[in-house]
Design an enzyme around this catalytic site. Structure first.
Site, mmCIF file in Angstrom:
data_model
loop_
_atom_site.group_PDB
_atom_site.id
_atom_site.type_symbol
_atom_site.label_atom_id
_atom_site.label_comp_id
_atom_site.label_asym_id
_atom_site.label_seq_id
_atom_site.Cartn_x
_atom_site.Cartn_y
_atom_site.Cartn_z
ATOM 1 N N LYS A 143 0.832 -1.204 0.000
ATOM 2 C CA LYS A 143 0.000 0.000 0.000
ATOM 3 C C LYS A 143 0.865 1.252 0.000
ATOM 4 C CE LYS A 143 -4.169 -2.032 1.803
ATOM 5 N NZ LYS A 143 -4.604 -2.677 3.035
ATOM 6 N N LYS A 163 -11.679 -5.638 -4.293
ATOM 7 C CA LYS A 163 -12.238 -4.352 -4.722
ATOM 8 C C LYS A 163 -11.192 -3.576 -5.491
ATOM 9 C CE LYS A 163 -14.620 -4.361 -0.439
ATOM 10 N NZ LYS A 163 -14.470 -4.019 0.959
ATOM 11 N N LYS A 210 -5.999 -12.615 -6.629
ATOM 12 C CA LYS A 210 -7.249 -12.800 -5.886
ATOM 13 C C LYS A 210 -8.327 -11.838 -6.357
ATOM 14 C CE LYS A 210 -6.436 -9.447 -2.266
ATOM 15 N NZ LYS A 210 -6.802 -8.974 -0.966
HETATM 16 P P1 TYM Z 1 -10.984 -6.654 4.051
HETATM 17 O O1 TYM Z 1 -12.026 -5.630 4.269
HETATM 18 O O2 TYM Z 1 -9.952 -6.412 3.038
HETATM 19 O O3 TYM Z 1 -11.626 -8.046 3.707
HETATM 20 C C1 TYM Z 1 -12.616 -8.602 4.523
HETATM 21 C C2 TYM Z 1 -12.503 -10.104 4.599
HETATM 22 O O4 TYM Z 1 -12.657 -10.692 3.302
HETATM 23 C C3 TYM Z 1 -11.565 -11.560 3.050
HETATM 24 N N1 TYM Z 1 -11.253 -11.539 1.606
HETATM 25 C C4 TYM Z 1 -10.990 -12.638 0.886
HETATM 26 N N2 TYM Z 1 -10.938 -13.940 1.228
HETATM 27 C C5 TYM Z 1 -10.671 -14.828 0.256
HETATM 28 N N3 TYM Z 1 -10.465 -14.477 -1.045
HETATM 29 C C6 TYM Z 1 -10.508 -13.183 -1.439
HETATM 30 N N4 TYM Z 1 -10.323 -12.867 -2.715
HETATM 31 C C7 TYM Z 1 -10.778 -12.192 -0.448
HETATM 32 N N5 TYM Z 1 -10.888 -10.841 -0.472
HETATM 33 C C8 TYM Z 1 -11.178 -10.454 0.796
HETATM 34 C C9 TYM Z 1 -10.419 -11.018 3.879
HETATM 35 O O5 TYM Z 1 -9.456 -12.023 4.133
HETATM 36 C C10 TYM Z 1 -11.139 -10.585 5.129
HETATM 37 O O6 TYM Z 1 -11.339 -11.663 6.009
HETATM 38 N N6 TYM Z 1 -7.781 -6.111 7.820
HETATM 39 C C11 TYM Z 1 -9.123 -6.597 7.492
HETATM 40 C C12 TYM Z 1 -10.231 -5.920 8.284
HETATM 41 C C13 TYM Z 1 -10.074 -6.023 9.749
HETATM 42 C C14 TYM Z 1 -10.178 -7.202 10.540
HETATM 43 C C15 TYM Z 1 -9.972 -6.782 11.880
HETATM 44 C C16 TYM Z 1 -10.446 -8.538 10.241
HETATM 45 C C17 TYM Z 1 -9.806 -4.986 10.584
HETATM 46 N N7 TYM Z 1 -9.739 -5.449 11.871
HETATM 47 C C18 TYM Z 1 -10.028 -7.693 12.933
HETATM 48 C C19 TYM Z 1 -10.500 -9.436 11.300
HETATM 49 C C20 TYM Z 1 -10.283 -9.014 12.634
HETATM 50 C C21 TYM Z 1 -9.346 -6.312 6.016
HETATM 51 O O7 TYM Z 1 -8.767 -5.464 5.443
HETATM 52 O O8 TYM Z 1 -10.318 -7.024 5.455
#
Ligand code: TYM
Length: 351
Positions: A111, A219, A216
């Site tokens: 990022k 968004k 993967k």
């Molecule tokens: P975020 O918002 O990017 O994604 C949310 C969740 O979706 C999963 N995910 C995927 N899993 C499999 N294949 C994909 N192509 C794919 N794209 C997204 C992500 O693994 C995630 O589980 N850092 C986290 C948000 C967060 C969080 C937390 C999660 C903040 N605090 C505490 C768990 C616990 C994030 O950016 O997710």
């Protein structure tokens, strides 16, 4: 009962990657654990510092969580910024987190590289770790982005969660969360925070692929199929999937774009459907057009009922307000309990 916490950033609509990487696990776990699910609106500030309407974006995810089947009566749903206790724990964790380890995380480097893109055009190729301290770039990469993993650790351990349903891309952040929990315990000589483990409903980390050749679904990758997409949109996205001219030898290994198409089919279609096309592939008789048509149909059959529920729920703002308010109350009660203990452990006065 063991506690489970997970969250998603409100940077758009939920897509199939979010669903099969995370939400599907939420649905399974809500009946067996003490679950809390949240919307990580503070985290979205690390990449979108001027959100147009952050509350509205949070409510989008809230409606979609509910439409997927999270029952807020058994698993509270809250908005991260409604639980300010998290920030105090984040501060304590930042006191024991090292900038070196934070700078080495892959998502930070990726990022940071994106945020530095404009500046880098004028600089020689070099290590981002070095460049972020470059005078001209000093405003480009925020401390918030650097400390993303400490905020995520605070989200999780503020409820003393032991399991976190997430997709494969969160592995490193989860490793950091365990590390900070462990370090807190070591620093203060206590056995207070459990080390949270990633939870995968299928017993292995899920990575939902994009259909545009490699990597993967995401968004920011611009290749997402959203739960709210209508039939026509889904068909258009799937028919655009990258393929090739087909195998020429029986039982050939699948090149990445083709493997991704099959992985997607394995996730959303029946086993019979998957086996049918797999056999066709192995016999060099595959017609990708047919396969994509079937896949689009299966994705639509999966999304259509969710899409209808999203539209109905999103219109009921009174209900959404109620869910968010009750979720915040429950999450704050749980967070305050942990934070009181943390303050006592560190040695702050408690009244
Ligand atoms: P975020 O918002 O990017 O994604 C949310 C969740 O979706 C999963 N995910 C995927 N899993 C499999 N294949 C994909 N192509 C794919 N794209 C997204 C992500 O693994 C995630 O589980 N850092 C986290 C948000 C967060 C969080 C937390 C999660 C903040 N605090 C505490 C768990 C616990 C994030 O950016 O997710």
């Amino acid at each position: 009962m063991e506690t489970v916490v997970s969250g998603i950033r409100p940077t758009g609509n939920l897509h199939l990657g979010n669903y099969f990487g995370a939400v599907k696990g939420f649905l399974q776990m809500q009946h067996e654990y003490n679950c809390l699910f949240f919307i990580a609106d503070w985290h979205s500030l690390t990449t979108h510092p001027h959100p147009a309407d952050i509350r509205k974006s949070a409510y989008t995810i809230l409606s979609e969580y509910l439409a997927c089947g999270i029952d807020p009566e058994i698993a509270p749903i809250y908005i991260q910024s409604d639980v300010p206790e998290t920030v105090e724990l984040y501060l304590y964790l930042n006191m024991i987190a090292g900038i070196g380890e934070l700078m080495r995380t892959t998502s930070f480097k990726d990022k940071a590289r994106q945020q530095l893109h404009i500046d880098r055009v004028h600089t020689t190729e070099g290590d981002v770790e070095h460049e972020i301290f470059n005078e001209s770039n000093k405003h480009s990469v925020s401390a918030g982005l650097l400390t993303y993993p400490t905020l995520m650790a605070a989200d999780i351990i503020i409820h003393k969660a032991v399991k976190v349903p997430v997709g494969k891309d969160q592995e490193q952040n989860m490793e950091m969360a365990r590390r900070f929990a462990r370090r807190f315990n070591q620093t203060y000589g206590v056995d207070f925070f459990p080390e949270p483990a990633s939870f995968y409903y299928s017993h292995k980390a899920v990575k939902v692929p994009g259909l545009d050749g490699s990597g993967k679904m995401g968004k920011s990758e611009g290749n997402a199929i959203y739960l709210i997409d209508d039939e026509k949109t889904i068909r258009k996205k799937v028919m655009k999937a990258v393929t090739d001219s087909g195998p020429t030898e029986p039982n050939s290994p699948k090149p990445e774009p083709i493997a991704n198409l099959f992985t997607m089919m394995e996730i959303v279609s029946t086993k019979d459907t998957y086996d049918y096309f797999n056999e066709k592939y192995n016999a060099c008789e595959i017609r990708y057009g047919d396969m994509k048509k079937q896949l689009a149909e299966d994705i639509n059959a999966f999304c259509a009922p969710i899409r209808e529920r999203i539209l109905a729920i999103a219109a009921d703002t009174d209900y959404l307000d109620k869910v968010a308010r009750q979720g915040a109350e429950k999450a704050r009660a749980s967070a305050a309990k942990t934070l009181n203990e943390v303050r006592r452990i560190i040695g702050f006065h408690s009244y």
